[in-house]
Design a protein around this motif. Sequence first.
Motif, PDB file in Angstrom:
ATOM      1  N   PRO A   1       0.478  -1.194  -0.170  1.00 21.83           N
ATOM      2  CA  PRO A   1       0.322   0.365   0.126  1.00 21.83           C
ATOM      3  C   PRO A   1       0.966   1.220  -0.209  1.00 21.83           C
ATOM      4  N   LYS A   2      -0.123   1.724  -0.909  1.00 23.48           N
ATOM      5  CA  LYS A   2       1.157   3.328  -1.074  1.00 23.48           C
ATOM      6  C   LYS A   2       0.741   4.433   0.557  1.00 23.48           C
ATOM      7  N   GLN A   3       1.816   4.934   1.275  1.00 20.19           N
ATOM      8  CA  GLN A   3       1.537   5.580   1.791  1.00 20.19           C
ATOM      9  C   GLN A   3       0.951   6.962   2.000  1.00 20.19           C
TER      10      GLN A   3
ATOM     11  N   ARG B   1       9.041  26.157   3.359  1.00 18.57           N
ATOM     12  CA  ARG B   1       8.804  24.382   2.887  1.00 18.57           C
ATOM     13  C   ARG B   1       7.641  23.239   3.485  1.00 18.57           C
ATOM     14  N   PRO B   2       7.244  22.785   2.796  1.00 14.99           N
ATOM     15  CA  PRO B   2       5.984  22.206   3.867  1.00 14.99           C
ATOM     16  C   PRO B   2       6.460  21.095   4.725  1.00 14.99           C
ATOM     17  N   SER B   3       5.240  21.383   5.788  1.00 16.07           N
ATOM     18  CA  SER B   3       5.479  19.431   7.167  1.00 16.07           C
ATOM     19  C   SER B   3       4.686  18.816   6.817  1.00 16.07           C
ATOM     20  N   PHE B   4       4.938  17.632   6.378  1.00 16.84           N
ATOM     21  CA  PHE B   4       4.712  16.470   6.968  1.00 16.84           C
ATOM     22  C   PHE B   4       3.769  15.242   8.063  1.00 16.84           C
ATOM     23  N   GLU B   5       2.364  14.991   8.156  1.00 12.74           N
ATOM     24  CA  GLU B   5       2.928  14.203   9.557  1.00 12.74           C
ATOM     25  C   GLU B   5       1.871  13.106   8.299  1.00 12.74           C
TER      26      GLU B   5
END
Length: 325
Positions: free
Chosen positions: A14-16, A318-322
């Motif tokens: 599965p793709k994250q 810059r983007p921050s991801f979760e």
Amino acid sequence: MPHKFNAARRDKIPKQKYRVTNWSEYNEGLRQRGDLTVWISEDALALWPAPRRTTRGGQPRYSDLAIELCLTLGMVFKQPLRQTQGLMRSIAGLLGVEIAVPDFSTLSRRSSGLALRATRKPGGGKSVHLVVDSTGLKIFGEGDWLEEKHKTKRKRRSWRKLHLGLDLVSGEIVCSDLTMDEVGDPTVLPELLDQVDGPVALFLADGAYDGEPTSDLLAARFGSMIEVTIPPPKNAILSPNAAQDPTARDRHIAEIVSQGRMAWQKATGYNQRSRGETLMGRWKTVIAPKLKARGFENQKTEAGIGVRVLNRMTGLGRPSFERTA
């Protein structure tokens, strides 16, 4: 690396999924990348003409700052040298400043061996988590259309190899170099490390850097406490003194044998090296997959300016991801 070891069952993994947590700030940063707000300070106008030379020879008309600024704007807006000259003339006219604009031949001639201005190095002496990778850039020459349309045998395609070092903490490029395509990655590593301002606590690279020369160089530069994560090949064997005094490479080999390569990747954080590959894709999308300059010294200047452009864009946001799934 995951796509290599899971190619047979890639469709079953599965793709994250991730979610950007600072979308409003990042969205504004993306807008600012296309914001054409130009001004020329009085200090820049004073530095536009070249200083008087004290040795024999012709007097240059434009300073290195003027040449660098013109080349930078041409790269950002993907303009050839002639169109770059026209762009600078229009900007000078709109601003109402009396400056002489370099012509396209001057830009080409002066870009060879151009000394770029010293800038604040990313990191500022703080500990760097370094990811090093390289990619190939096309250069001027016959293309596929010539071979397909006219059935001619083209010459061997030539490439240049771009080496980049990314700091995982700041997200900026801290070292770079452009070499011929036959130059190996470990050969360029000493020159890259010379550009890093501050200690390196973590070093990530692919299997091309595997070997004692790389580990010895890193230990000599940054001490034995540096964490080096380089995947050993499938046929790697332990060192003769692995039982009494195992090296970091010996521990990696043992962990891969006992736990598997995928588990080793997660345990060591090697998956973060994918950010280096993302940087290469970002370069080819934002800058170009091909070098415009034809001379090698001009190409090195073009690569150096490209690094500054990407770092400037990174500084805008810059983007921050979760992870969500």
